[in-house]
Design a protein around this motif. Structure first.
Motif, PDB file in Angstrom:
ATOM      1  N   UNK A  46       0.839  -1.203   0.000  1.00 49.24           N
ATOM      2  CA  UNK A  46       0.000   0.000   0.000  1.00 49.24           C
ATOM      3  C   UNK A  46       0.869   1.247   0.000  1.00 49.24           C
ATOM      4  N   UNK A  47       0.351   2.285  -0.636  1.00 44.09           N
ATOM      5  CA  UNK A  47       1.067   3.556  -0.718  1.00 44.09           C
ATOM      6  C   UNK A  47       0.170   4.687  -0.204  1.00 44.09           C
ATOM      7  N   UNK A  48       0.798   5.630   0.505  1.00 44.00           N
ATOM      8  CA  UNK A  48       0.131   6.874   0.927  1.00 44.00           C
ATOM      9  C   UNK A  48      -1.094   6.610   1.794  1.00 44.00           C
ATOM     10  N   UNK A  49      -0.854   5.980   2.941  1.00 42.68           N
ATOM     11  CA  UNK A  49      -1.920   5.710   3.903  1.00 42.68           C
ATOM     12  C   UNK A  49      -1.919   6.715   5.054  1.00 42.68           C
ATOM     13  N   UNK A  50      -0.910   7.537   5.139  1.00 42.94           N
ATOM     14  CA  UNK A  50      -0.729   8.438   6.280  1.00 42.94           C
ATOM     15  C   UNK A  50      -1.933   9.368   6.458  1.00 42.94           C
ATOM     16  N   UNK A  51      -2.476   9.386   7.672  1.00 41.88           N
ATOM     17  CA  UNK A  51      -3.629  10.234   7.972  1.00 41.88           C
ATOM     18  C   UNK A  51      -3.151  11.615   8.445  1.00 41.88           C
ATOM     19  N   UNK A  52      -4.021  12.616   8.437  1.00 37.87           N
ATOM     20  CA  UNK A  52      -3.632  13.959   8.925  1.00 37.87           C
ATOM     21  C   UNK A  52      -3.118  13.939  10.364  1.00 37.87           C
ATOM     22  N   UNK A  53      -3.765  13.149  11.236  1.00 34.73           N
ATOM     23  CA  UNK A  53      -3.317  13.067  12.628  1.00 34.73           C
ATOM     24  C   UNK A  53      -1.924  12.456  12.705  1.00 34.73           C
ATOM     25  N   UNK A  54      -1.686  11.404  11.912  1.00 32.59           N
ATOM     26  CA  UNK A  54      -0.368  10.767  11.909  1.00 32.59           C
ATOM     27  C   UNK A  54       0.705  11.731  11.419  1.00 32.59           C
ATOM     28  N   UNK A  55       0.375  12.545  10.429  1.00 35.84           N
ATOM     29  CA  UNK A  55       1.336  13.531   9.927  1.00 35.84           C
ATOM     30  C   UNK A  55       1.766  14.475  11.031  1.00 35.84           C
ATOM     31  N   UNK A  56       0.813  14.937  11.839  1.00 40.03           N
ATOM     32  CA  UNK A  56       1.131  15.842  12.952  1.00 40.03           C
ATOM     33  C   UNK A  56       2.010  15.134  13.974  1.00 40.03           C
ATOM     34  N   UNK A  57       1.667  13.903  14.297  1.00 41.26           N
ATOM     35  CA  UNK A  57       2.466  13.140  15.262  1.00 41.26           C
ATOM     36  C   UNK A  57       3.894  12.944  14.771  1.00 41.26           C
ATOM     37  N   UNK A  58       4.048  12.627  13.485  1.00 39.47           N
ATOM     38  CA  UNK A  58       5.387  12.424  12.937  1.00 39.47           C
ATOM     39  C   UNK A  58       6.188  13.717  12.914  1.00 39.47           C
ATOM     40  N   UNK A  59       5.513  14.833  12.642  1.00 41.08           N
ATOM     41  CA  UNK A  59       6.184  16.130  12.666  1.00 41.08           C
ATOM     42  C   UNK A  59       6.738  16.448  14.051  1.00 41.08           C
ATOM     43  N   UNK A  60       6.113  15.840  15.073  1.00 37.01           N
ATOM     44  CA  UNK A  60       6.564  16.028  16.454  1.00 37.01           C
ATOM     45  C   UNK A  60       7.352  14.827  16.964  1.00 37.01           C
ATOM     46  N   UNK A  61       7.850  14.034  16.012  1.00 33.09           N
ATOM     47  CA  UNK A  61       8.706  12.874  16.307  1.00 33.09           C
ATOM     48  C   UNK A  61       8.036  11.838  17.202  1.00 33.09           C
ATOM     49  N   UNK A  62       6.720  11.721  17.101  1.00 26.63           N
ATOM     50  CA  UNK A  62       5.983  10.726  17.880  1.00 26.63           C
ATOM     51  C   UNK A  62       5.808   9.437  17.073  1.00 26.63           C
ATOM     52  N   UNK A  63       6.932   8.897  16.623  1.00 26.97           N
ATOM     53  CA  UNK A  63       6.886   7.690  15.792  1.00 26.97           C
ATOM     54  C   UNK A  63       6.295   6.512  16.557  1.00 26.97           C
ATOM     55  N   UNK A  64       6.672   6.385  17.829  1.00 30.52           N
ATOM     56  CA  UNK A  64       6.187   5.276  18.625  1.00 30.52           C
ATOM     57  C   UNK A  64       4.680   5.270  18.753  1.00 30.52           C
ATOM     58  N   UNK A  65       4.098   6.436  18.896  1.00 34.83           N
ATOM     59  CA  UNK A  65       2.653   6.535  19.030  1.00 34.83           C
ATOM     60  C   UNK A  65       1.961   6.138  17.731  1.00 34.83           C
TER      61      UNK A  65
END
Length: 228
Positions: free
Chosen positions: A42-61
Motif C-alpha cells: 500500500x502507498x500513501x496511507x498516512x492520515x492527517x493526525x499521523x502527519x502531525x504526530x510524525x512532525x513532532x517525532x511521535x513515531x512510537x505513538x
C-alpha cells in the motif's frame, strides 16, 4: 476468475477495509500472490493526525496506534481473503515505512513452499541467512519467492537467540521489535545494495515483521527492476 481479477478484488476490499478503520484509505494498493502467499503493498496511507504526530517525532505513538488498528483489520481481511480465494491463510505479517509512506501486509497459509524457484534464489537465501547470522544467529530455515519483478518475499524460521526469547517472555516485545527492525533493515539494505544483481534491480523499500511466539519472520523487498 483470472489472476488479474483476483488481484483487483483483493486490492479493492483491502483499500475499503483500511479506510474503514484508519479513517483514510491508501492512494494505491498493489497485490501479488501465489497459492500460499499474498503480498499487499500500500502507498500513501498516512492520515492527517499521523502527519502531525510524525512532525513532532511521535513515531512510537503512530506505530502503536497502527498496531491497534491492524488487530481489528486482520480478522476481517483473513475472512475476506478466504471468501475470495477459497483458501485459508493462517499467518499475517505487516510493516510500515513512514519515510516513504509505504507499507505491506503479507498473508501465508503456513510457510513458504519448497517449490519456489527463480534466478538467484539460492544466493538470495544465503545472503539473508548471512545477514541474520550477523544480527542474531544463523536461521534454521530461509525460503524466498519472487512474486514478480517488483516483489520479493523471504521467510525465516528459527532466528531468535535466548536473550531475545527472554525479552519476549518478559513482555517487552515492542522494544525488541523496534530494535530488531532498525538493525535488520539497515543490514539488509547494505547487503542488497552491494549485491543488487541478485534482485535484478534496486531495493526501493525493505519491510520486516516477526511472529515472536513461533520464532518466524517475513521480509518483503520492493524492487525497482532494471528493465524500467
Amino acid at each position: 476468475m483470472e489472476i488479474k481479477d483476483k488481484q483487483n478484488v483483493v486490492a479493492g476490499f483491502t483499500a475499503r477495509l483500511l479506510r474503514k478503520h484508519f479513517g483514510k484509505g491508501p492512494e494505491a494498493v498493489f497485490v501479488s500472490f501465489t497459492d500460499d502467499v499474498i503480498c499487499i503493498y500500500v502507498r500513501d496511507l498516512l492520515t492527517p493526525v499521523e502527519k502531525v504526530l510524525l512532525e513532532n517525532n511521535q513515531f512510537g505513538m503512530v506505530y502503536a496506534t497502527r498496531d491497534s488498528l491492524m488487530e481489528k483489520c486482520i480478522p476481517e481481511l483473513k475472512e475476506q481473503i478466504k471468501d475470495e480465494t477459497g483458501h485459508y491463510f493462517n499467518h499475517f505479517y505487516y510493516d510500515w515505512n513512514m519515510e516513504t509512506n509505504g507499507g505491506v501486509i503479507v498473508a501465508i497459509k503456513d510457510h513458504l513452499s519448497d517449490e519456489s524457484d527463480y534466478p538467484g534464489m539460492q544466493m538470495v537465501n544465503e545472503l539473508v541467512a548471512a545477514v541474520t547470522k550477523k544480527t542474531e544467529r544463523l536461521p534454521d530455515k530461509v525460503k524466498s519467492v519472487k512474486l514478480n519483478n517488483r516483489t520479493l518475499v523471504i521467510y525465516r524460521e528459527g532466528i531468535l537467540v535466548n536473550i531475545e526469547k527472554e525479552i519476549v517472555r518478559s513482555g517487552e516485545e515492542e522494544v525488541l521489535r523496534k530494535a530488531k527492525g532498525n538493525l535488520e533493515k539497515q543490514e539488509l539494505r547494505k547487503a542488497f545494495d552491494k549485491e543488487s544483481q541478485l534482485l535484478q534491480g534496486t531495493a526501493l523499500e525493505i519491510f520486516v515483521d516477526w511472529s515472536f511466539e513461533s520464532d518466524q519472520s517475513m521480509i518483503v523487498v520492493i524492487i525497482d527492476p532494471n528493465d524500467n
